[in-house]
Design a protein around this motif. Structure first.
Motif, mmCIF file in Angstrom:
data_model
loop_
_atom_site.group_PDB
_atom_site.id
_atom_site.type_symbol
_atom_site.label_atom_id
_atom_site.label_comp_id
_atom_site.label_asym_id
_atom_site.label_seq_id
_atom_site.Cartn_x
_atom_site.Cartn_y
_atom_site.Cartn_z
ATOM 1 N N LEU A 386 0.811 -1.206 0.000
ATOM 2 C CA LEU A 386 0.000 0.000 0.000
ATOM 3 C C LEU A 386 0.849 1.263 0.000
ATOM 4 O O LEU A 386 2.037 1.231 0.311
ATOM 5 C CB LEU A 386 -0.934 0.014 1.221
ATOM 6 N N VAL A 387 0.211 2.367 -0.317
ATOM 7 C CA VAL A 387 0.868 3.667 -0.290
ATOM 8 C C VAL A 387 0.883 4.170 1.149
ATOM 9 O O VAL A 387 -0.100 4.066 1.878
ATOM 10 C CB VAL A 387 0.124 4.663 -1.192
ATOM 11 N N LEU A 388 2.010 4.720 1.571
ATOM 12 C CA LEU A 388 2.141 5.233 2.925
ATOM 13 C C LEU A 388 1.196 6.393 3.171
ATOM 14 O O LEU A 388 0.875 7.164 2.274
ATOM 15 C CB LEU A 388 3.572 5.712 3.176
ATOM 16 N N SER A 389 0.782 6.544 4.429
ATOM 17 C CA SER A 389 0.037 7.721 4.836
ATOM 18 C C SER A 389 0.457 8.087 6.248
ATOM 19 O O SER A 389 0.605 7.222 7.107
ATOM 20 C CB SER A 389 -1.471 7.463 4.789
ATOM 21 N N GLY A 390 0.687 9.369 6.489
ATOM 22 C CA GLY A 390 1.050 9.833 7.822
ATOM 23 C C GLY A 390 2.538 9.970 8.050
ATOM 24 O O GLY A 390 2.949 10.485 9.083
ATOM 25 N N PHE A 391 3.358 9.532 7.103
ATOM 26 C CA PHE A 391 4.812 9.673 7.201
ATOM 27 C C PHE A 391 5.417 9.329 5.856
ATOM 28 O O PHE A 391 4.732 8.834 4.962
ATOM 29 C CB PHE A 391 5.392 8.762 8.285
ATOM 30 N N GLY A 392 6.719 9.581 5.734
ATOM 31 C CA GLY A 392 7.399 9.195 4.514
ATOM 32 C C GLY A 392 8.489 10.164 4.127
ATOM 33 O O GLY A 392 8.948 10.962 4.937
ATOM 34 N N PRO A 393 8.931 10.107 2.869
ATOM 35 C CA PRO A 393 10.051 10.941 2.433
ATOM 36 C C PRO A 393 9.611 12.346 2.078
ATOM 37 O O PRO A 393 8.712 12.552 1.274
ATOM 38 C CB PRO A 393 10.570 10.207 1.194
ATOM 39 N N GLU A 395 8.288 15.998 1.336
ATOM 40 C CA GLU A 395 6.967 16.604 1.259
ATOM 41 C C GLU A 395 5.906 15.584 0.886
ATOM 42 O O GLU A 395 4.720 15.842 1.035
ATOM 43 C CB GLU A 395 6.967 17.740 0.221
ATOM 44 N N GLU A 396 6.333 14.422 0.386
ATOM 45 C CA GLU A 396 5.352 13.394 0.027
ATOM 46 C C GLU A 396 4.965 12.554 1.219
ATOM 47 O O GLU A 396 4.277 11.557 1.103
ATOM 48 C CB GLU A 396 5.921 12.468 -1.062
ATOM 49 N N SER A 397 5.401 12.936 2.426
ATOM 50 C CA SER A 397 5.231 12.084 3.592
ATOM 51 C C SER A 397 3.792 11.787 3.916
ATOM 52 O O SER A 397 3.439 10.686 4.303
ATOM 53 C CB SER A 397 5.881 12.742 4.814
ATOM 54 N N ALA A 398 2.932 12.775 3.806
ATOM 55 C CA ALA A 398 1.560 12.555 4.257
ATOM 56 C C ALA A 398 0.865 11.536 3.377
ATOM 57 O O ALA A 398 0.091 10.721 3.860
ATOM 58 C CB ALA A 398 0.787 13.869 4.250
ATOM 59 N N GLY A 399 1.113 11.571 2.088
ATOM 60 C CA GLY A 399 0.503 10.593 1.198
ATOM 61 C C GLY A 399 -1.007 10.655 1.254
ATOM 62 O O GLY A 399 -1.674 9.661 1.040
ATOM 63 N N ARG A 400 -1.582 11.797 1.557
ATOM 64 C CA ARG A 400 -3.012 11.881 1.778
ATOM 65 C C ARG A 400 -3.718 12.391 0.533
ATOM 66 O O ARG A 400 -3.241 13.280 -0.147
ATOM 67 C CB ARG A 400 -3.317 12.808 2.954
ATOM 68 N N SER A 401 -4.859 11.861 0.282
ATOM 69 C CA SER A 401 -5.684 12.342 -0.806
ATOM 70 C C SER A 401 -6.702 13.322 -0.253
ATOM 71 O O SER A 401 -6.821 13.519 0.947
ATOM 72 C CB SER A 401 -6.379 11.158 -1.489
ATOM 73 N N ARG A 402 -7.447 13.943 -1.121
ATOM 74 C CA ARG A 402 -8.372 14.982 -0.687
ATOM 75 C C ARG A 402 -9.424 14.471 0.282
ATOM 76 O O ARG A 402 -9.886 15.197 1.149
ATOM 77 C CB ARG A 402 -9.063 15.582 -1.914
ATOM 78 N N ASP A 403 -9.861 13.231 0.094
ATOM 79 C CA ASP A 403 -10.973 12.754 0.906
ATOM 80 C C ASP A 403 -10.551 12.273 2.287
ATOM 81 O O ASP A 403 -11.389 11.799 3.043
ATOM 82 C CB ASP A 403 -11.728 11.626 0.183
ATOM 83 N N ASP A 404 -9.261 12.375 2.661
ATOM 84 C CA ASP A 404 -8.892 11.984 4.022
ATOM 85 C C ASP A 404 -8.282 13.146 4.790
ATOM 86 O O ASP A 404 -7.621 12.950 5.808
ATOM 87 C CB ASP A 404 -7.963 10.767 4.029
ATOM 88 N N PHE A 412 1.013 1.808 6.993
ATOM 89 C CA PHE A 412 2.264 1.229 6.518
ATOM 90 C C PHE A 412 2.011 0.400 5.259
ATOM 91 O O PHE A 412 0.882 0.039 4.943
ATOM 92 C CB PHE A 412 2.888 0.368 7.614
ATOM 93 N N ARG A 413 3.099 0.070 4.566
ATOM 94 C CA ARG A 413 2.961 -0.607 3.276
ATOM 95 C C ARG A 413 2.331 -1.986 3.387
ATOM 96 O O ARG A 413 1.678 -2.455 2.458
ATOM 97 C CB ARG A 413 4.325 -0.710 2.588
ATOM 98 N N ASP A 414 2.507 -2.670 4.514
ATOM 99 C CA ASP A 414 1.921 -4.007 4.643
ATOM 100 C C ASP A 414 0.457 -3.971 5.051
ATOM 101 O O ASP A 414 -0.175 -5.015 5.186
ATOM 102 C CB ASP A 414 2.730 -4.858 5.626
ATOM 103 N N GLY A 415 -0.102 -2.782 5.258
ATOM 104 C CA GLY A 415 -1.518 -2.652 5.579
ATOM 105 C C GLY A 415 -1.819 -2.314 7.016
ATOM 106 O O GLY A 415 -2.947 -1.911 7.336
ATOM 107 N N LEU A 416 -0.849 -2.462 7.928
ATOM 108 C CA LEU A 416 -1.102 -2.111 9.321
ATOM 109 C C LEU A 416 -1.282 -0.607 9.443
ATOM 110 O O LEU A 416 -0.557 0.167 8.828
ATOM 111 C CB LEU A 416 0.048 -2.569 10.212
#
Length: 442
Positions: A386-393, A395-404, A412-416
């Motif tokens: 999966l695509v990360l959300s809430g952290f990362g490299p 400015e792309e760290s958040a990985g958030r789309s408009r609806d979240d 995390f990438r494994d789904g947790l």
């Protein structure tokens, strides 16, 4: 208590830590695996409190031979420290309460946070699956902390990651960088090209993190195996936009079992942990094949599975809890209510959950192994990344789309995932996993 943690005292601002030191190390042969290309190093790691809290818990529970009671003790002893020992603000720093810790407690906290930072960094590099590296050598011999698979390593082997944390008064960019180099030479380099239960070791990292008490700021240093003539990567670097869920190819079953043993433990799914332990040994009698129930919730534009043990605090449980999990009954009307109507006055709680596709794909695969008596375990499983959300490299760290926007969580990438405000979620039904019959949604 696994499955739910308190985040009442955690800081609120997202922190950014730049890479302050980097050393590539020569190795012969080079490259170890000709078809492997290491991902580009991440120059800045950003993360929020939920991401670090979840990563510390993930790193502390990778020993896949440790009893559940031991893992539970590790989780309980570490996470509360994060509430009071890290200062708020966009710059990482230790709070004034840190001065009251004994030396041994300071070392313990630094080591745990170092492990969490390493897990965040390895996910930012694109790796998905994790396991403990104790399998590489006898207990008294030095070895790296973690093994990772997925991302650029998928189909080629596994990579090592050594973690180090230091909260010494003289911590500096130079001292932290020296630790990353020394740890690489001592605990990573000797095991390159070695065989492991999860695949051949084809690359190695040593990640050191440090901060000086009473001095704002932190240092992050990376040492890794140098690849002299990298070929064109088959996969894109982690900074490239990804699809929401992408296939991770053929994941070695051994490392998928190790990673999800930790994941389902953190979610409170001890029944799943018991079955994972059984299929890996099949020496003892199998556990009771009772159905395991998960609540499906819509959250931040995604759907997650939450284990029933996380729901004990929802009020009033005596009115609906039993009916909710009698999955052969019609759904009660409370499944249409927002969770915020049913919570007690404890808004700052986090649930460990798993993204629905990642969770169900693994549980279906686990059922297939159980149905075969655990005697014939496939070498690989087809599981998503999966695509990360809430952290990362960067400015792309958040990985958030408009609806979240506005949701507090780390994925995390494994789904947790760790959901920081799960009461905003909307229940959408129940998923039942039968060890013998698979996954169903009554």
């Amino acid at each position: 208590m696994s499955g739910l943690i308190s985040t009442t005292g955690l800081w609120s601002a997202e922190k950014a830590v730049a890479l302050t030191g980097y050393t590539p190390h020569q190795h012969v042969p080079n490259p170890i695996e000709p078809s492997f290309t290491a991902p580009k190093r991440v120059s800045k790691l950003t993360f929020g409190p939920l991401a670090l809290a979840a990563a510390v818990a993930r790193a502390a529970t990778t020993r896949d031979d440790a009893p559940v009671a031991v893992l539970d003790a590790l989780q309980r002893s570490t996470l509360p420290m994060l509430e009071t020992m890290i200062e708020d603000g966009s710059m990482f720093g230790l709070s004034t309460d840190f001065q009251y810790l004994a030396d041994t407690e300071r070392t313990f906290l630094a080591a745990r946070i170092g492990g969490g930072i390493t897990d965040l960094y390895m996910n930012a590099l694109g790796y998905t699956w994790r396991a403990n590296a104790a399998c590489l050598s006898p207990a008294l011999d030095p070895h790296a902390d973690f093994i990772y698979e997925g991302g650029n390593a998928s189909g080629h082997g596994v990579v090592l990651a050594e973690a180090h944390g230091s909260f010494a008064a003289n911590a500096s960019a130079q001292s932290v960088h020296l630790q990353s180099k020394n740890k690489y030479l001592r605990q990573v380099k000797p095991h390159l090209a070695a065989s492991s239960p999860y695949g051949k070791v084809i690359h190695g990292y040593s990640i050191a993190f440090g901060s000086a008490p009473s001095t704002p700021g932190a240092f992050l240093s990376l040492s890794e195996t140098k690849i002299v003539k990298p070929k064109t990567p088959k996969s894109l670097p982690p900074s490239t936009p990804e699809s929401e869920i992408s296939p991770d190819g053929a994941t070695p079953t051994s490392i998928a079992l190790a990673a999800h043993r930790s994941n389902f433990f953190l979610m409170g799914g001890d029944e799943v942990v018991d079955w994972i332990d059984w299929v890996r040994t099949v020496d003892d009698a199998p556990p009771e094949p009772l159905p395991v129930e998960f609540l499906r919730i819509q959250y931040a534009g995604r759907r997650f599975l939450v284990h029933a043990s996380s729901l004990w605090w929802i009020d009033p449980p005596h009115e609906w809890f039993g009916e909710l999990f009698e999955y052969h009954h019609p759904w009660p009307r409370m499944l249409r209510w927002p969770l915020s109507r049913r919570v007690r006055s404890r808004p700052h709680l986090g649930w460990f959950a798993i993204e629905e596709t990642a969770g169900t794909d693994f549980l279906k695969s686990l059922t297939g192994i159980i149905q075969d008596g655990g005697r014939s375990i496939p070498e690989t499983l087809s599981l998503p990344s999966l695509v990360l959300s809430g952290f990362g490299p960067g400015e792309e760290s958040a990985g958030r789309s408009r609806d979240d926007a506005g949701y507090r969580y780390a994925l995390f990438r494994d789904g947790l995932a760790l959901l920081g405000d799960p009461y905003r979620g909307r229940p959408s039904g129940i998923t039942v996993w039968s060890p013998k019959d698979g996954v169903s949604t009554p």
